[in-house]
Design an enzyme around this catalytic site. Structure first.
Site, short mmCIF file in Angstrom:
data_model
loop_
_atom_site.label_atom_id
_atom_site.label_comp_id
_atom_site.label_asym_id
_atom_site.label_seq_id
_atom_site.Cartn_x
_atom_site.Cartn_y
_atom_site.Cartn_z
N GLY A 158 5.88 4.41 4.83
CA GLY A 158 4.94 4.52 3.72
C GLY A 158 5.66 4.74 2.41
O GLY A 158 6.89 4.87 2.37
N SER A 159 4.89 4.78 1.32
CA SER A 159 5.48 4.97 0.00
C SER A 159 4.48 5.69 -0.89
O SER A 159 3.35 5.99 -0.48
CB SER A 159 5.86 3.61 -0.61
OG SER A 159 4.72 2.80 -0.76
N GLY A 160 4.89 5.95 -2.14
CA GLY A 160 3.99 6.59 -3.09
C GLY A 160 3.66 8.03 -2.77
O GLY A 160 2.67 8.57 -3.25
N SER A 161 4.49 8.69 -1.93
CA SER A 161 4.26 10.08 -1.51
C SER A 161 2.98 10.25 -0.71
O SER A 161 2.46 11.36 -0.59
CB SER A 161 4.26 11.04 -2.71
OG SER A 161 5.53 11.08 -3.32
N GLY A 163 0.78 11.11 2.14
CA GLY A 163 0.94 11.93 3.34
C GLY A 163 2.10 12.89 3.30
O GLY A 163 2.39 13.56 4.30
N ARG A 283 13.60 -1.58 -3.43
CA ARG A 283 12.74 -2.24 -4.42
C ARG A 283 12.88 -1.51 -5.75
O ARG A 283 13.48 -0.44 -5.83
CB ARG A 283 11.28 -2.16 -3.97
CG ARG A 283 10.86 -0.72 -3.67
CD ARG A 283 9.41 -0.57 -3.31
NE ARG A 283 9.09 0.75 -2.82
CZ ARG A 283 8.90 1.83 -3.55
NH1 ARG A 283 9.01 1.75 -4.87
NH2 ARG A 283 8.59 2.99 -3.00
#
Length: 430
Positions: A158-161, A163, A283
């Site tokens: 996942g990404s974007g913090s 969880g 990225r």
């Protein structure tokens, strides 16, 4: 001659519009392939060409790109998304199929699995936090006991913090474990939770293009236990020795993970051990990073990335040296956003480069504990750090908003009580 097209797999709230504009400046026709193009407001706003296709299905993407080749010359393929990093590996596979420049899919897949990433970094001697992998509550509790509280709990992908949470005691550990293993967190496969040592110290973010460290940013976060950016400053105020040590660790990450084509973003903490790698992202980062880099150095990383994608010569030479910073506007409660004002006055402050709001009045605010909680940002730049910070603070102090808590609303969003006094939040005065 067929029109040259740039294929964009999925989209991104902040970087998506920048890639579209950069593609157009380079004479390219941007085409977005997405499982749900309606997710990205800028596609409709700019009347951009978008094709609905299952982006988890490589064969479907190959068929769609093959169809587009009958009308366009596909100059390059890239992609990005807010929450699912697997799109980057898919982009690599598409580039391989069509013999176009792109990242190596296996390297991207290794990097996007945070547990595998940790194993490879640790095996190469890169300094990382202590960590364990867990699949259930018992394993989470056991791992936290071995590492010692406080710990970070995060999904292994996942990404974007999304969880990600700091757990400072047993109660917070149990609460977040229940959240991650429940139905509220979306898993693309069986739950895999990383339990990590909380590496304490200043946060830095290194941007690389190819095998070159092109810049290092400093940042801090809003209120714990979540990791939502409050402010970023570029370039980071580092000594030559500190810069060299972060750059050295960053390049070792590339070697350990088999990266080195295109952009990479590496997040670190400066601890008692020196720089410790928190995460490697194959990225460009989202948020304000590309804009800060352009304001600080006069280099557009997104344009240069596209040049790499379409196999043209790129240029990362710095045109000037300024200090740029961003402040993110983060609400401190859930509810209905009644009004927001002062952003026009903030935008008029000399030295402010951008004021952007992501939401409109009357929007429900339901915080998720990740990057989606931010409702706007202010960006400023000048010749010095002190001046930039003063400009930024002055601009942010001009912005106010009002949130009415959900508790006073009925099910249909109608007030269930006499007219309440709205809860006001002045982000610049916290």
């Amino acid at each position: 001659m067929a029109r040259r097209a740039l294929i964009l797999v999925e989209g991104h709230r902040s970087n998506g519009p920048l890639y579209v504009k950069a593609a157009r400046r380079l004479g390219l026709h941007p085409i977005t392939l997405s499982a749900d193009p309606a997710r990205y407001d800028y596609l409709a706003a700019e009347r951009l060409e978008a094709v609905r296709v299952d982006t988890d299905n490589l064969d479907a993407l190959i068929r769609e790109c093959s169809r587009l080749r009958t009308s366009y010359h596909i100059a390059g393929i890239t992609g990005f998304t807010d929450l699912d990093e697997s799109v980057y590996a898919t982009v690599g596979k598409l580039c391989q199929h069509f013999d176009l420049p792109g990242p190596h899919p296996a390297s991207i897949e290794r990097c996007c699995d945070k547990f595998v990433q940790r194993q490879l970094l640790g095996g190469a001697g890169v300094p990382i936090p202590a960590y364990r992998l867990a699949a259930n509550a018992r394993e989470v509790e056991s791992a936290a006991a071995e590492i010692g509280l406080p710990v970070i709990l995060k999904p292994a992908a996942g990404s974007g913090s999304s969880g990600v949470r700091l757990c400072r005691n047993i109660d917070e550990l149990a609460e977040h474990t229940i959240y991650l293993l429940g139905e509220k967190h979306l898993w693309r496969s069986s739950p895999r939770i990383l339990v990590e040592e909380f590496a304490q110290g200043p946060f830095y973010s290194a941007d690389l293009m190819g095998n070159e460290v092109v810049g290092i940013e400093a940042a801090d976060f809003d209120r714990p236990p979540h990791f939502i950016f409050r402010e970023c400053i570029f370039p980071a105020p580092l000594t030559d020795d500190e810069h060299e040590r972060i750059a050295d660790v960053s390049l070792r990450c590339l070697q350990a993970l088999g990266l080195g084509w295109g952009p990479t973003n590496i997040e670190l903490r400066w601890t008692k051990r020196g720089p410790v790698v928190i995460e490697v992202n194959p990225r460009l980062p989202g948020g304000a990073n590309p804009k800060l880099f352009r304001l600080a150095y006069g280099v557009d990383l997104i344009t240069e990335h596209i040049k790499l994608v379409i196999d043209e010569e790129w240029d990362l030479r710095k045109r000037h040296s300024h200090v740029a910073a961003a402040r993110f506007l983060n609400p401190d409660r859930d509810g209905i956003l009644n009004w927001i004002n002062g952003h026009a006055r903030a935008a008029a402050v000399p030295g402010v480069a951008e004021v952007k709001m992501y939401v409109e009045p009357k929007t429900p605010i339901l915080r998720k504990g990740d990057h989606r909680d931010t409702i706007g940002h202010v960006i400023a730049a000048s010749d010095s750090q002190a001046q930039t910070e003063a400009i930024l603070q002055h601009a942010v102090d001009l912005i106010d908003w009002s949130i009415t808590p959900f508790s006073i609303f009925g099910e249909q969003g109608q007030s269930a009580a006499p007219t309440p006094a709205p809860a006001q939040v002045a982000p610049g005065k916290r």
